[in-house]
Scaffold this active site. Structure first.
Site, PDB file in Angstrom:
ATOM      1  CE1 TYR A 149       6.023  94.542  24.567  1.00 56.49           C
ATOM      2  CE2 TYR A 149       5.219  92.448  25.370  1.00 56.49           C
ATOM      3  CZ  TYR A 149       5.931  93.170  24.444  1.00 56.49           C
ATOM      4  OH  TYR A 149       6.538  92.533  23.394  1.00 56.49           O
ATOM      5  CD1 TRP A 160       2.148  91.283  23.192  1.00 54.09           C
ATOM      6  CD2 TRP A 160       1.243  90.375  21.367  1.00 54.09           C
ATOM      7  NE1 TRP A 160       3.084  91.327  22.191  1.00 54.09           N
ATOM      8  CE2 TRP A 160       2.554  90.765  21.062  1.00 54.09           C
ATOM      9  CE3 TRP A 160       0.468  89.773  20.376  1.00 54.09           C
ATOM     10  CZ2 TRP A 160       3.120  90.593  19.806  1.00 54.09           C
ATOM     11  CZ3 TRP A 160       1.036  89.590  19.128  1.00 54.09           C
ATOM     12  CH2 TRP A 160       2.341  90.010  18.856  1.00 54.09           C
TER      13      TRP A 160
END
Length: 771
Positions: free
Chosen positions: A111, A113
């Site tokens: 996930y 970022w």
């Protein structure tokens, strides 16, 4: 001589000033009317203190591979190895697990970022690699927003209304007369955007709303979730009760006979079931202002007056993404839709409902209608996934069933976790539970620039470069520019770009040509840009500059949609513009959910008391909100100047209402302990009347720093948050459903950052003496 390098990160576009290989300054994009201060922290990436500088292998795993003692993760020392050896080990593990247990036993969490770049996008490149060798188990939705899009896909046919394509803010700023903000609409959260952002527009739209004298009702436990200068009326609601307020407003309108019966008849299905619920036909409880007042803590008369005004004026409801990050988080999104349908202004300029304004910088801004640049992940050979926030459930309960969007599936038997460009020990709830689950896989590989809490708990760590050490480009559907991300400095240590790492790994797995398609870094960047440029011209007649001009200038405009009114065509002709729902209409009463019989997601919008809330709190319990901080994005740049400015004594600040602080003997700036049955952490108290009574606020993103049997010392709220799905239908995270206790604490004065660094030093080798 100073070189000027155009670049972009999640919080904006800027020019990096470089002299003699060092970053000497950062200048925001000239076209940005409200640049984020976080951009001035990017030089932190060039500091080696927390960087992964060499490929590393945990000692115990290197000795025994999949048979190692997994409890040693995070505590055992690492061994530095050459790149070739590390990549061989990774390739062998992927092959071993796929051949022995099947590809579903490989979890590509990632996930990510870590960078807004669309080429060196670690998550996409990992999944592209694994799809070429048989696939993997992945995740669906995001921690930021999961329950919301799940319910909207069911009741509106897609999730555009929460992805930036509800009414654009320029339409609201010019046409709305009454604006009800549920949650936040804050420049604080609008600093960032998933694929980068060129200009920050939210503040300008809010100022136009204030100039026009729009009546703004701000429904939130936090007064500063909306800037003070907007002049809003603050309604300090109890957390997790917004759905009750929405339903009470709808019930008042229906009881007065002022609902738009024609809109409900033409444009919705199941409205009779919804109206019956509002009237209390089944449970004997009419949903009205008095009922909502007892749940929300808001005045009955104010609720009743707002119900009248919603019908009497052009009204817009906005709902933050944060509201659906709670137990039964589907309900505020669905209830807001139900209220808007009762009012009957969906599809009109300045009217209706929208989700996520301010939750990211591009939501509500003019949105791109072109093709956004991005690396393809390729075809998926297997259909295996989990809801994004169910990681601990998957690791702890292999083979057990779970439900999602009406399907029943089983958790895979996860043997290998490969995490690239992300940090679940920031994002995930109940970190003590995750720590237990983290001992279950046979091998954990982490690819990251930083020694995050996740990297510390890996078996194999691959050092990735940051975006300022490579070339890339940014852009997405919520941005009106494509932005160049030119390399500013050389990679630190032996770090490599994500593309180079996966390209080398793909070669070892026998899929190199399919992975790289014969292109290197600049070949791919040019190719991705030219794809967007060609589409803009052919589909929209919009001429973007040639690649060379774009790369030199640093940005290029894309075709955008302005003054967008969501569902305008559907309102005019529901049959001719049918939605992709069970009825082709807006669903207020769901046949699908009626058949599923989930007791935590009923067939119509409903108030369902959450597992933890102030309505059943103990006398000394507070409701914890863990929101995005002002000075960083998630856990990135936590040691940067913008982030440090919001800390006190090296710790995160816990905001408390003055009455709650006084009742507990807590002084401003004092060290406090927060705890519940799941864990405990320390923070510095900040007394603020902008926080509603009974509410405590602790930002997310402090680097997880447990010390022995004592409380976590950095102020990471996810040692406290609840790790359950929002419902059996949506399975989003429930971070904002959390009760805690707070008290003064004098037992630990250690500086969290120095402690983290000393813990790291204990497990890392002395690289100066490593061949």
């Amino acid at each position: 001589m100073i070189r000027r390098i155009p670049h972009c990160s999640h919080w904006g576009a800027y020019t990096i000033l470089v002299e003699d290989g060092r970053i000497t300054g950062v200048e925001p994009l000239a076209e940005d009317p409200a640049p984020s201060a976080i951009i001035h922290s990017v030089a932190e990436w060039a500091r080696p203190e927390r960087r992964v500088l060499r490929p590393m292998i945990r000692e115990g795993w290197l000795a025994k591979r999949e048979h190692s003692d997994r409890s040693g993760r995070g505590a055992e020392r690492f061994v530095a190895v050459p790149w070739d050896e590390a990549l061989d080990l990774v390739a062998n593990e992927i092959t071993r697990v796929a051949d022995t247990h099947g590809n579903a036993s490989i979890f590509a969490g990632s996930y990510g970022w870590t960078s807004c770049g669309r080429f060196h996008h670690a998550s996409s490149l990992l999944k592209r690699t694994l799809n070429l060798v048989g696939g993997y188990t992945g995740h669906v939705d995001t921690y930021s927003i999961a329950a919301g899009p799940v319910i909207l896909r069911h009741v509106l046919g897609d999730d555009r209304a929460c992805g930036g394509q509800a009414n654009t803010l320029d339409d609201i700023a010019e046409n709305t007369e009454t604006l009800v903000v549920f949650g936040a609409m804050s420049p604080r959260t609008a600093q960032s955007e998933a694929g980068g952002i060129g200009a920050h527009y939210l503040e300008g739209y809010l100022r136009r709303i204030a100039e026009r004298g729009v009546r703004v009702i701000h429904v939130s436990p936090l007064r500063d979730d909306l800037p003070e200068w907007v002049g809003a009326e603050w309604w300090p609601i109890r957390p997790n009760t917004d759905a009750a307020l929405m339903l009470g407003l709808a019930g008042e309108i229906v009881a007065a006979g002022r609902h738009d019966a024609d809109f409900l008849h033409r444009c919705t299905s199941g409205s009779l079931e919804f109206l019956a619920y509002l009237g209390g036909d089944a449970d004997g409880q009419r949903k009205d202002a008095a009922w909502a007042s007892t749940i929300t803590g808001l005045p009955t008369d104010a609720i009743r007056a707002l119900a009248r005004r919603l019908v009497d004026s052009r009204s817009m409801l906005t709902v933050s993404w944060a509201l659906q990050r709670a137990h039964h988080g589907e309900q505020p999104f669905w209830a807001a839709l139900g209220l808007a349908a009762v009012v009957g202004q969906i599809g009109l300029p300045g009217g209706g409902v929208g989700y996520g304004y301010g939750s990211l910088g591009g939501v509500g801004a003019p949105f791109s209608v072109g093709k956004s640049p991005g690396m393809s992940q390729g075809a998926k050979p297997i259909d295996s996934f989990i809801p994004v926030a169910r990681i601990s459930d998957m690791l702890l309960n292999p083979g057990t069933p779970f439900t999602y969007q009406g399907e029943t599936r089983n958790y895979p038997d996860t043997r290998l976790v490969y995490w690239a460009g992300g940090n679940p020990f920031h994002h995930h709830q109940d970190l003590n539970r995750l720590s237990k689950a983290w001992t279950r896989p046979e091998t954990i590989i982490v690819q990251d620039p930083m020694w995050t809490a996740t990297a510390r708990r890996a078996d194999i760590v691959l050092p990735a470069s940051t975006s300022i050490e490579r070339n890339d480009l940014a852009g997405n559907k919520r941005c009106d520019l494509i932005l160049a991300m030119r390399q500013a400095i050389a990679p630190l240590g032996q770090s490599r770009s994500d593309f180079d790492i996966f390209d080398a790994l793909a070669q070892r797995l026998g899929v190199g040509p399919a992975f790289n398609e014969g292109r290197d870094e600049m070949g791919w960047i040019r190719h991705l840009y030219d794809e967007s440029r060609t589409h803009a011209l052919r589909a929209h007649g919009f001429l973007m500059p040639a690649f060379e001009t774009f790369w030199e200038r640093g940005h290029a405009p894309v075709p955008v949609q302005r003054n967008h009114v969501y569902l305008a065509g559907f309102r005019q002709d529901p049959a001719g513009n049918a939605l992709d729902t069970e009825s082709g209409l807006i669903v207020l009463g769901s046949k699908t959910l009626a058949q599923l019989e989930h007791d935590d997601c009923l067939p119509h919008p409903a108030w369902l008391p959450p597992a933890e809330w102030l309505g059943k709190a103990g006398r000394d319990e507070l409701h914890l909100i863990s929101h995005q901080p002002q000075g960083r994005l998630h856990s990135q740049l936590e040691t940067g100047a913008a982030s440090m400015a919001d800390k006190r004594h090296g710790r995160e600040q816990l905001r408390l209402n003055p009455a709650d602080a006084q009742a507990r003997g807590i002084a401003d700036g004092a060290t406090v302990r927060l705890w519940n049955a799941r864990g405990a952490c320390l923070a510095s108290a900040c007394i603020s009347s902008d926080t509603a009574p009974g509410v405590a606020v602790l930002p997310t993103g402090a680097w997880f720093t447990p010390v022995g049997d004592g409380p976590e010392i950095s102020g990471n709220p996810n040692v406290l948050t609840l790790d359950i799905g929002t419902s059996a239908f949506g399975q989003g995270c429930s971070a904002h459903t959390c009760l805690i206790r707070v008290a003064p604490y004098a037992g630990d004065n250690r500086d969290p950052m120095r402690t983290y660094q000393s813990q790291l030093a204990e497990i890392l080798p002395d690289l100066e003496n490593t061949p």
